[in-house]
Each structure stands twice: as structure tokens, then as C-alpha cells.
Scaffold this motif. Structure first.
Motif, PDB file in Angstrom:
ATOM      1  N   PRO A  83      -6.725 -11.213 -42.601  1.00  0.00           N
ATOM      2  CA  PRO A  83      -5.543 -10.348 -42.454  1.00  0.00           C
ATOM      3  C   PRO A  83      -5.200 -10.029 -40.998  1.00  0.00           C
ATOM      4  O   PRO A  83      -4.020  -9.936 -40.657  1.00  0.00           O
ATOM      5  CB  PRO A  83      -5.932  -9.079 -43.218  1.00  0.00           C
ATOM      6  CG  PRO A  83      -6.896  -9.546 -44.241  1.00  0.00           C
ATOM      7  CD  PRO A  83      -7.671 -10.636 -43.568  1.00  0.00           C
ATOM      8  N   LEU A  84      -6.233  -9.883 -40.141  1.00  0.00           N
ATOM      9  CA  LEU A  84      -5.938  -9.659 -38.723  1.00  0.00           C
ATOM     10  C   LEU A  84      -5.210 -10.852 -38.111  1.00  0.00           C
ATOM     11  O   LEU A  84      -4.271 -10.678 -37.325  1.00  0.00           O
ATOM     12  CB  LEU A  84      -7.230  -9.386 -37.952  1.00  0.00           C
ATOM     13  CG  LEU A  84      -7.811  -7.986 -38.083  1.00  0.00           C
ATOM     14  CD1 LEU A  84      -9.145  -7.917 -37.360  1.00  0.00           C
ATOM     15  CD2 LEU A  84      -6.857  -6.955 -37.529  1.00  0.00           C
ATOM     16  N   MET A  87      -1.632 -10.873 -39.408  1.00  0.00           N
ATOM     17  CA  MET A  87      -0.815  -9.855 -38.736  1.00  0.00           C
ATOM     18  C   MET A  87      -0.476 -10.263 -37.307  1.00  0.00           C
ATOM     19  O   MET A  87       0.634 -10.033 -36.837  1.00  0.00           O
ATOM     20  CB  MET A  87      -1.547  -8.507 -38.734  1.00  0.00           C
ATOM     21  CG  MET A  87      -1.572  -7.834 -40.086  1.00  0.00           C
ATOM     22  SD  MET A  87      -2.205  -6.155 -40.087  1.00  0.00           S
ATOM     23  CE  MET A  87      -3.767  -6.304 -39.290  1.00  0.00           C
ATOM     24  N   GLY A  90       2.176 -12.905 -37.559  1.00  0.00           N
ATOM     25  CA  GLY A  90       3.427 -12.281 -37.980  1.00  0.00           C
ATOM     26  C   GLY A  90       4.079 -11.485 -36.861  1.00  0.00           C
ATOM     27  O   GLY A  90       5.297 -11.440 -36.747  1.00  0.00           O
ATOM     28  N   GLN A  91       3.273 -10.849 -36.030  1.00  0.00           N
ATOM     29  CA  GLN A  91       3.802 -10.027 -34.948  1.00  0.00           C
ATOM     30  C   GLN A  91       4.243 -10.863 -33.747  1.00  0.00           C
ATOM     31  O   GLN A  91       5.282 -10.618 -33.170  1.00  0.00           O
ATOM     32  CB  GLN A  91       2.740  -9.019 -34.510  1.00  0.00           C
ATOM     33  CG  GLN A  91       3.193  -8.046 -33.462  1.00  0.00           C
ATOM     34  CD  GLN A  91       4.157  -7.009 -34.009  1.00  0.00           C
ATOM     35  OE1 GLN A  91       4.141  -6.701 -35.186  1.00  0.00           O
ATOM     36  NE2 GLN A  91       5.012  -6.500 -33.144  1.00  0.00           N
TER      37      GLN A  91
END
Length: 128
Positions: A83-84, A87, A90-91
Motif C-alpha cells: 500500500p505504501l 500510494m 498514485g501521488q
């Protein structure tokens, strides 16, 4: 970094209670899924006695505990590390992949912590 892993694994000499190096002492452990003893013993950091890691329980219980530790490690990868990375991508888009080495280091620390927590249930340090 080496001292951090010593504290995480918390392998201590039975006579002088000195923290031992997990990698040198880990190569003396016999009795896991694929762990073979490379060295017969390892010298203690403090009192220089010959030490060896031995299984605390029988073969079946040792394997069961190592499988449980492995499952907790896989869960940590899927619940924390991936998930990190998602993210970060995605960022920051493709530049988020630059964070991959840091996430691998985080996974190594998480794995060492899990191994350190399960370690006393699986193995013990004995004087040879």
C-alpha cells in the motif's frame, strides 16, 4: 545497522548476557525448513565461549512456528509495504517508484522484528 539487528533479534549469551550477532550465530542453527548449520559454533562477543543456536522444540513445532512467522511477514508486506508503494505511485506517478528501495528497507526491518519476536519460541542459545 548491525547493532539495531542485534537488539531486534535479542540473542544473548547464557553466561555473560552479552548481545550476539544474529547472522554469525544464525548460521549455527540446525532444525528449520531449509536452515542447515554452516558453522558448528560461534564465539561469544563478551566471554568468548562457543555458542550455538538449537531448536527449542521438536521438528514439527519448529516448522509450524516458522510458517506462522512467515505468514505474518507476508501479511506485513501486503498490508504495509505494497500500500505504501501504491500510494507513492498514485501521488507522484512514475517517480513514486523511486521510493521502492526505502520500502524494501522497511520490509527488512519488519521481517527482522517479526523474526526477533518469534525467535525465542523457535530457538535458544546454548553453550557448546
Amino acid at each position: 545497522m548491525k547493532n539495531m539487528f542485534r537488539r531486534i533479534y535479542n540473542l544473548r549469551c547464557p553466561s555473560c548476557n552479552a548481545l550476539q550477532g544474529p547472522f554469525a550465530l544464525g548460521s549455527t542453527f540446525k532444525g528449520g525448513i531449509s536452515r542447515l548449520a554452516i558453522n558448528k559454533s560461534s564465539p561469544c562477543v563478551g566471554c568468548h565461549q562457543r555458542l550455538r543456536l538449537t531448536p527449542r522444540h521438536g521438528f514439527g513445532k519448529t516448522i509450524l512456528l516458522q510458517v506462522c512467522a512467515g505468514l505474518v511477514g507476508v501479511a506485513a508486506v501486503f498490508l504495509i509495504c505494497i500500500p505504501l508503494l501504491v500510494m507513492a505511485v498514485g501521488q507522484f506517478g512514475v517517480w513514486g517508484l523511486v521510493s521502492w528501495p526505502f520500502i524494501i528497507m522497511l520490509w527488512a526491518v519488519i521481517s527482522a522484528t517479526i523474526s526477533g519476536k518469534f525467535g525465542p519460541y523457535v530457538r535458544e542459545v546454548q553453550i557448546v
